[in-house]
Enzyme design. Structure first.
Site, PDB file in Angstrom:
ATOM      1  N   ARG A   1       0.850  -1.195   0.000  1.00 51.78           N
ATOM      2  CA  ARG A   1       0.000   0.000   0.000  1.00 51.78           C
ATOM      3  C   ARG A   1       0.881   1.238   0.000  1.00 51.78           C
ATOM      4  O   ARG A   1       1.768   1.385   0.840  1.00 51.78           O
ATOM      5  CB  ARG A   1      -0.898  -0.011   1.228  1.00 51.78           C
ATOM      6  CG  ARG A   1      -2.050   0.962   1.079  1.00 51.78           C
ATOM      7  CD  ARG A   1      -3.105   0.664   2.080  1.00 51.78           C
ATOM      8  NE  ARG A   1      -2.698   1.130   3.394  1.00 51.78           N
ATOM      9  CZ  ARG A   1      -3.531   1.575   4.306  1.00 51.78           C
ATOM     10  NH1 ARG A   1      -4.825   1.604   4.047  1.00 51.78           N
ATOM     11  NH2 ARG A   1      -3.117   1.971   5.473  1.00 51.78           N
TER      12      ARG A   1
ATOM     13  N   THR B   1      -0.952   7.679  -1.149  1.00 52.51           N
ATOM     14  CA  THR B   1      -2.230   7.632  -1.886  1.00 52.51           C
ATOM     15  C   THR B   1      -3.197   6.627  -1.262  1.00 52.51           C
ATOM     16  O   THR B   1      -4.376   6.610  -1.607  1.00 52.51           O
ATOM     17  CB  THR B   1      -1.986   7.194  -3.348  1.00 52.51           C
ATOM     18  OG1 THR B   1      -1.436   5.877  -3.327  1.00 52.51           O
ATOM     19  CG2 THR B   1      -1.023   8.127  -4.061  1.00 52.51           C
TER      20      THR B   1
ATOM     21  N   ASP C   1      -2.166  -9.484  12.741  1.00 56.51           N
ATOM     22  CA  ASP C   1      -1.467  -9.327  11.461  1.00 56.51           C
ATOM     23  C   ASP C   1      -1.023 -10.703  10.970  1.00 56.51           C
ATOM     24  O   ASP C   1      -0.135 -11.325  11.560  1.00 56.51           O
ATOM     25  CB  ASP C   1      -0.259  -8.406  11.637  1.00 56.51           C
ATOM     26  CG  ASP C   1       0.360  -8.055  10.296  1.00 56.51           C
ATOM     27  OD1 ASP C   1       0.767  -8.989   9.572  1.00 56.51           O
ATOM     28  OD2 ASP C   1       0.425  -6.868   9.961  1.00 56.51           O
TER      29      ASP C   1
ATOM     30  N   ASP D   1       2.738 -11.093  10.097  1.00 57.57           N
ATOM     31  CA  ASP D   1       3.596 -11.119  11.290  1.00 57.57           C
ATOM     32  C   ASP D   1       3.449 -12.440  12.035  1.00 57.57           C
ATOM     33  O   ASP D   1       4.427 -12.987  12.549  1.00 57.57           O
ATOM     34  CB  ASP D   1       3.239  -9.971  12.238  1.00 57.57           C
ATOM     35  CG  ASP D   1       3.681  -8.618  11.695  1.00 57.57           C
ATOM     36  OD1 ASP D   1       4.356  -8.590  10.644  1.00 57.57           O
ATOM     37  OD2 ASP D   1       3.330  -7.597  12.313  1.00 57.57           O
TER      38      ASP D   1
HETATM   39  N1  URA Z   1      -4.127  -7.660   7.394  1.00 60.90           N
HETATM   40  C1  URA Z   1      -3.888  -8.481   8.444  1.00 60.90           C
HETATM   41  O1  URA Z   1      -2.878  -9.198   8.470  1.00 60.90           O
HETATM   42  N2  URA Z   1      -4.760  -8.489   9.465  1.00 60.90           N
HETATM   43  C2  URA Z   1      -5.865  -7.729   9.474  1.00 60.90           C
HETATM   44  O2  URA Z   1      -6.648  -7.811  10.430  1.00 60.90           O
HETATM   45  C3  URA Z   1      -6.111  -6.895   8.355  1.00 60.90           C
HETATM   46  C4  URA Z   1      -5.232  -6.879   7.337  1.00 60.90           C
END
Ligand code: URA
Length: 212
Positions: A103, A107, A203, A206
């Site tokens: 991302r 923008t 995430d 992660d």
């Molecule tokens: N990306 C992720 O890894 N977790 C989320 O909750 C949203 C986007």
């Protein structure tokens, strides 16, 4: 977007363990892998096959085999990589293309930073792997990329989806004449202010690969 939330006790069990904050990274990877295989079973319900006759030890039998060209599996880097083995376990003859999306923070639009895909995707069944359908920006950009290369049959497989992401995909592709399907283990409640799916699992990248 045609959305299938797979309703199966094994899917619910594995997803619950994935969500658990105490699940460590090796276990998270194994569970994600197993969960994708279950989702892939549903996602490939319409995979193209052609008739084939085989000889059993006793007699000819009617059967099918996967049609050509082989399906194309496209994990979106980075977190989609954690779904690749679970998918190809079920579709070992699939080809694999890669799409790296990030991302742009100025923008807020998804940008492509790496691609390794056939130039011409016409006639290919494509399966896009992205664990979290959150805002939908990345998935929409990835699907548009495949459409621009001629794809007309795209199924997204996501571990989790948010209503906001589904609405974004609906907006992006309504009237395009090229339907997108989604297969997911659960539709969660909403996004939080940081764009995380709630209650979600945190995430995904992660948790799969660590904070790098
Ligand atoms: N990306 C992720 O890894 N977790 C989320 O909750 C949203 C986007």
């Amino acid at each position: 977007m045609e959305t299938l939330v797979v309703d199966h006790p094994l899917v619910a069990h594995k997803l619950t363990a994935l969500r658990d904050v105490r699940t460590d990274s090796p276990t998270f990877r194994r569970l994600a892998d197993e969960l994708v295989t279950l989702l892939a079973y549903e996602a490939t319900r319409d995979v193209r096959v052609i008739d084939q006759t085989v000889d059993t030890p006793l007699a000819p039998a009617h059967g099918v085999r996967l049609a050509r060209p082989a399906p194309l599996v496209v994990p979106i880097l980075r977190a989609g990589l954690g779904m690749l083995d679970g998918m190809t376990r079920l579709l070992p003859t699939a080809e694999v293309g890669f799409l790296g999306m990030i991302r742009d923070e100025s923008t807020l639009k998804a940008q492509t930073y790496a691609t390794r895909l056939p130039e011409d995707l016409s006639g290919r069944q494509c399966y896009v792997l992205d664990p979290m359908l959150a805002t939908g920006g990345t998935l929409a950009a990835a699907v548009q990329f495949l459409f621009d290369r001629g794809a007309d049959d795209v199924t997204a497989i996501c571990l989790l989806a948010a209503p906001e992401g589904i609405a974004h995909m609906d907006d992006a592709f309504k009237g395009s004449g090229r339907p997108v399907r989604l297969v997911t283990a659960a539709l969660d409640e909403r996004l939080n202010e940081q764009g995380y799916i709630m209650p979600g699992l945190g995430d995904a990248g992660d948790r799969l690969y660590g904070v790098v």
